[in-house]
Design a protein around this motif. Structure first.
Motif, PDB file in Angstrom:
ATOM      1  N   LYS A 121     -13.922  -0.663 -38.499  1.00  0.00           N
ATOM      2  CA  LYS A 121     -14.279  -0.827 -36.722  1.00  0.00           C
ATOM      3  C   LYS A 121     -14.675  -1.900 -36.352  1.00  0.00           C
ATOM      4  O   LYS A 121     -14.066  -2.495 -35.143  1.00  0.00           O
ATOM      5  CB  LYS A 121     -15.579   0.137 -36.667  1.00  0.00           C
ATOM      6  N   ARG A 122     -15.400  -3.090 -36.858  1.00  0.00           N
ATOM      7  CA  ARG A 122     -15.622  -4.498 -36.504  1.00  0.00           C
ATOM      8  C   ARG A 122     -14.115  -5.248 -36.524  1.00  0.00           C
ATOM      9  O   ARG A 122     -14.096  -5.772 -35.478  1.00  0.00           O
ATOM     10  CB  ARG A 122     -16.409  -4.845 -37.798  1.00  0.00           C
ATOM     11  N   SER A 123     -13.312  -4.734 -37.285  1.00  0.00           N
ATOM     12  CA  SER A 123     -12.033  -5.447 -37.089  1.00  0.00           C
ATOM     13  C   SER A 123     -11.302  -5.117 -35.860  1.00  0.00           C
ATOM     14  O   SER A 123     -10.498  -5.769 -35.287  1.00  0.00           O
ATOM     15  CB  SER A 123     -11.128  -5.150 -38.438  1.00  0.00           C
ATOM     16  N   TYR A 124     -11.325  -3.649 -35.377  1.00  0.00           N
ATOM     17  CA  TYR A 124     -10.902  -3.437 -34.272  1.00  0.00           C
ATOM     18  C   TYR A 124     -11.465  -3.996 -33.087  1.00  0.00           C
ATOM     19  O   TYR A 124     -10.574  -4.597 -32.140  1.00  0.00           O
ATOM     20  CB  TYR A 124     -10.862  -1.903 -34.160  1.00  0.00           C
ATOM     21  N   VAL A 125     -12.537  -4.222 -33.000  1.00  0.00           N
ATOM     22  CA  VAL A 125     -13.287  -4.807 -31.819  1.00  0.00           C
ATOM     23  C   VAL A 125     -12.852  -6.233 -31.747  1.00  0.00           C
ATOM     24  O   VAL A 125     -12.590  -6.865 -30.745  1.00  0.00           O
ATOM     25  CB  VAL A 125     -14.906  -4.803 -32.136  1.00  0.00           C
ATOM     26  N   ILE A 126     -12.936  -7.113 -33.147  1.00  0.00           N
ATOM     27  CA  ILE A 126     -12.676  -8.318 -33.050  1.00  0.00           C
ATOM     28  C   ILE A 126     -11.189  -8.415 -32.577  1.00  0.00           C
ATOM     29  O   ILE A 126     -11.056  -9.363 -31.739  1.00  0.00           O
ATOM     30  CB  ILE A 126     -12.825  -9.007 -34.526  1.00  0.00           C
ATOM     31  N   SER A 127     -10.130  -7.757 -33.093  1.00  0.00           N
ATOM     32  CA  SER A 127      -8.946  -8.010 -32.719  1.00  0.00           C
ATOM     33  C   SER A 127      -8.527  -7.514 -31.178  1.00  0.00           C
ATOM     34  O   SER A 127      -7.842  -8.443 -30.570  1.00  0.00           O
ATOM     35  CB  SER A 127      -7.870  -6.941 -33.701  1.00  0.00           C
ATOM     36  N   ILE A 128      -8.997  -6.529 -30.682  1.00  0.00           N
ATOM     37  CA  ILE A 128      -9.014  -6.088 -29.316  1.00  0.00           C
ATOM     38  C   ILE A 128      -9.552  -7.328 -28.373  1.00  0.00           C
ATOM     39  O   ILE A 128      -8.888  -7.561 -27.374  1.00  0.00           O
ATOM     40  CB  ILE A 128      -9.457  -4.699 -29.186  1.00  0.00           C
ATOM     41  N   SER A 129     -10.791  -7.689 -28.712  1.00  0.00           N
ATOM     42  CA  SER A 129     -11.346  -8.598 -27.926  1.00  0.00           C
ATOM     43  C   SER A 129     -10.638 -10.090 -27.913  1.00  0.00           C
ATOM     44  O   SER A 129     -10.315 -10.561 -26.918  1.00  0.00           O
ATOM     45  CB  SER A 129     -12.808  -9.008 -28.524  1.00  0.00           C
ATOM     46  N   LEU A 130     -10.061 -10.369 -29.215  1.00  0.00           N
ATOM     47  CA  LEU A 130      -9.198 -11.723 -29.287  1.00  0.00           C
ATOM     48  C   LEU A 130      -7.847 -11.215 -28.220  1.00  0.00           C
ATOM     49  O   LEU A 130      -7.365 -12.368 -27.851  1.00  0.00           O
ATOM     50  CB  LEU A 130      -8.833 -11.761 -30.682  1.00  0.00           C
ATOM     51  N   PHE A 131      -7.411 -10.358 -28.621  1.00  0.00           N
ATOM     52  CA  PHE A 131      -6.209  -9.901 -27.725  1.00  0.00           C
ATOM     53  C   PHE A 131      -6.512  -9.980 -26.150  1.00  0.00           C
ATOM     54  O   PHE A 131      -5.566 -10.654 -25.626  1.00  0.00           O
ATOM     55  CB  PHE A 131      -5.751  -8.500 -27.899  1.00  0.00           C
ATOM     56  N   VAL A 151      -8.685 -11.696 -24.859  1.00  0.00           N
ATOM     57  CA  VAL A 151      -9.190 -13.167 -24.470  1.00  0.00           C
ATOM     58  C   VAL A 151      -7.922 -13.946 -24.352  1.00  0.00           C
ATOM     59  O   VAL A 151      -7.656 -14.714 -23.452  1.00  0.00           O
ATOM     60  CB  VAL A 151     -10.141 -13.668 -25.224  1.00  0.00           C
ATOM     61  N   ILE A 152      -6.952 -13.883 -25.124  1.00  0.00           N
ATOM     62  CA  ILE A 152      -5.866 -14.620 -25.367  1.00  0.00           C
ATOM     63  C   ILE A 152      -4.885 -14.143 -23.984  1.00  0.00           C
ATOM     64  O   ILE A 152      -4.450 -15.313 -23.421  1.00  0.00           O
ATOM     65  CB  ILE A 152      -5.024 -14.359 -26.714  1.00  0.00           C
ATOM     66  N   ILE A 153      -4.560 -13.005 -23.895  1.00  0.00           N
ATOM     67  CA  ILE A 153      -3.719 -12.579 -22.789  1.00  0.00           C
ATOM     68  C   ILE A 153      -4.355 -12.948 -21.473  1.00  0.00           C
ATOM     69  O   ILE A 153      -3.719 -13.259 -20.640  1.00  0.00           O
ATOM     70  CB  ILE A 153      -3.285 -11.075 -23.005  1.00  0.00           C
ATOM     71  N   GLY A 154      -5.749 -12.731 -21.274  1.00  0.00           N
ATOM     72  CA  GLY A 154      -6.282 -12.970 -20.016  1.00  0.00           C
ATOM     73  C   GLY A 154      -6.099 -14.496 -19.910  1.00  0.00           C
ATOM     74  O   GLY A 154      -5.954 -14.945 -18.699  1.00  0.00           O
ATOM     75  N   GLY A 155      -6.579 -15.352 -20.812  1.00  0.00           N
ATOM     76  CA  GLY A 155      -6.288 -16.729 -20.691  1.00  0.00           C
ATOM     77  C   GLY A 155      -4.788 -17.279 -20.380  1.00  0.00           C
ATOM     78  O   GLY A 155      -4.694 -18.119 -19.517  1.00  0.00           O
ATOM     79  N   ILE A 156      -4.019 -16.714 -21.071  1.00  0.00           N
ATOM     80  CA  ILE A 156      -2.537 -17.292 -20.604  1.00  0.00           C
ATOM     81  C   ILE A 156      -2.185 -16.629 -19.283  1.00  0.00           C
ATOM     82  O   ILE A 156      -1.612 -17.399 -18.691  1.00  0.00           O
ATOM     83  CB  ILE A 156      -1.561 -16.535 -21.919  1.00  0.00           C
ATOM     84  N   SER A 157      -2.548 -15.372 -19.071  1.00  0.00           N
ATOM     85  CA  SER A 157      -2.349 -15.084 -17.659  1.00  0.00           C
ATOM     86  C   SER A 157      -2.827 -15.886 -16.530  1.00  0.00           C
ATOM     87  O   SER A 157      -2.310 -16.063 -15.461  1.00  0.00           O
ATOM     88  CB  SER A 157      -2.727 -13.608 -17.577  1.00  0.00           C
ATOM     89  N   ALA A 158      -4.350 -16.110 -16.760  1.00  0.00           N
ATOM     90  CA  ALA A 158      -4.960 -17.118 -15.708  1.00  0.00           C
ATOM     91  C   ALA A 158      -4.223 -18.450 -15.674  1.00  0.00           C
ATOM     92  O   ALA A 158      -3.898 -19.146 -14.529  1.00  0.00           O
ATOM     93  CB  ALA A 158      -6.465 -17.258 -16.233  1.00  0.00           C
ATOM     94  N   LEU A 159      -3.664 -19.230 -16.736  1.00  0.00           N
ATOM     95  CA  LEU A 159      -3.204 -20.338 -16.863  1.00  0.00           C
ATOM     96  C   LEU A 159      -1.874 -20.097 -16.303  1.00  0.00           C
ATOM     97  O   LEU A 159      -1.249 -21.073 -15.602  1.00  0.00           O
ATOM     98  CB  LEU A 159      -2.971 -20.910 -18.377  1.00  0.00           C
ATOM     99  N   SER A 160      -1.045 -19.117 -16.504  1.00  0.00           N
ATOM    100  CA  SER A 160       0.361 -18.884 -15.892  1.00  0.00           C
ATOM    101  C   SER A 160       0.048 -18.793 -14.219  1.00  0.00           C
ATOM    102  O   SER A 160       0.921 -19.455 -13.733  1.00  0.00           O
ATOM    103  CB  SER A 160       0.893 -17.633 -16.319  1.00  0.00           C
ATOM    104  N   TYR A 161      -0.881 -18.085 -13.984  1.00  0.00           N
ATOM    105  CA  TYR A 161      -1.041 -17.988 -12.329  1.00  0.00           C
ATOM    106  C   TYR A 161      -1.467 -19.367 -11.766  1.00  0.00           C
ATOM    107  O   TYR A 161      -0.876 -19.518 -10.701  1.00  0.00           O
ATOM    108  CB  TYR A 161      -2.381 -16.980 -12.225  1.00  0.00           C
ATOM    109  N   PHE A 162      -2.479 -20.214 -12.399  1.00  0.00           N
ATOM    110  CA  PHE A 162      -2.714 -21.480 -11.718  1.00  0.00           C
ATOM    111  C   PHE A 162      -1.524 -22.398 -11.810  1.00  0.00           C
ATOM    112  O   PHE A 162      -1.187 -23.141 -10.973  1.00  0.00           O
ATOM    113  CB  PHE A 162      -3.875 -21.974 -12.265  1.00  0.00           C
TER     114      PHE A 162
END
Length: 243
Positions: free
Chosen positions: A108-118, A120-131
């Motif tokens: 369960k903890r691994s699911y939470v960590i993996s999904i959260s990391l996913f 954060v990374i996708i959100g960060g890349i999307s924001a960087l690409s947008y700007f």
């Protein structure tokens, strides 16, 4: 382009080697955190097939990147985005899937960590690409001109030593700190014959303005050639008034 090609090949080779060592040679210690786990957990993970599948994930990711590699030699403008996007999404998605093979008490903890990391990374890349894809403007003021947007700044007309309207952009050799996209270049680059320069360039849209300052060299244009010429006239006139 060849520099980017070399980077892609290097990533593919690294993934293939790591995946092969993990899957075929049982180099499970290469998996992050595996070596530091208790012996019982390591054995359970191996029985579940977790490290073997992780090696397979790296190999399949490398193969996918290799299949997409020829896009770099086509007229498709977003080849780089597609290739790295595939790598990130496939790897992160695969890691989330492989969580089902974790030891039950940590699943369960691994699911939470993996999904959260996913996210954060996708959100960060999307924001960087947008700007990164956001445009810029050259704003001519009374005593200075400003270039808006990412890597923008403001400079005084009195610091301009020369200004020129070019029909052809000199060769850009190296990106040192900037955004290099299929249709856009912004930031710090090295330009043949000019050295370190600030670029605000819409690729394939001639003409280009070259502004040389006391401590800076700038290349800028707009998608609309008439807008580029207007910027050139505005800055040229103001620079003449300060001389």
């Amino acid at each position: 382009m060849w520099g980017l090609f070399a980077v892609h090949i290097s990533v593919i080779v690294v993934f293939l080697i790591l995946g092969g060592v993990v899957r075929k040679k049982k180099g499970y210690w290469l998996i992050s955190g595996f070596a530091s786990r208790p012996k019982e957990e390591q054995e359970e993970l191996i029985r579940n097939g977790y490290p073997q599948r992780m090696g397979g994930l790296l190999i399949i990711t490398a193969i996918g990147m290799l299949i997409l590699l020829p896009l770099m030699f086509t007229s498709f403008k977003y080849a780089m985005e597609v290739q790295f996007g595939f790598m990130i999404i496939f790897l992160m998605g695969g890691m989330i899937y492989l969580t089902k093979y974790e030891v039950p008490k940590k699943r369960k903890r691994s699911y939470v960590i993996s999904i959260s990391l996913f996210i954060v990374i996708i959100g960060g890349i999307s924001a960087l690409s947008y700007f990164s894809y956001q445009g810029y403007e050259l704003v001519a003021k009374e005593e200075s001109f400003e270039i808006t947007g990412m890597y923008g700044d403001e400079w005084n007309y009195e610091d301009i030593t020369s200004i020129e309207l070019m029909e052809k952009l000199p060769e850009v050799t190296v990106r040192t700190n900037g955004v290099g996209l299929p249709t856009l270049s912004k930031g710090h680059f090295k330009v043949r014959g000019y050295g370190s320069s600030l670029l605000y360039i819409q690729k394939g849209s001639s003409p280009y303005i070259y502004i040389e300052l006391k401590d800076k060299k700038i290349f800028i244009n707009d998608k609309d050639p008439e807008q580029t010429r207007l910027w050139f006239e505005q800055v040229s006139e103001k620079a003449e008034l300060t001389q």
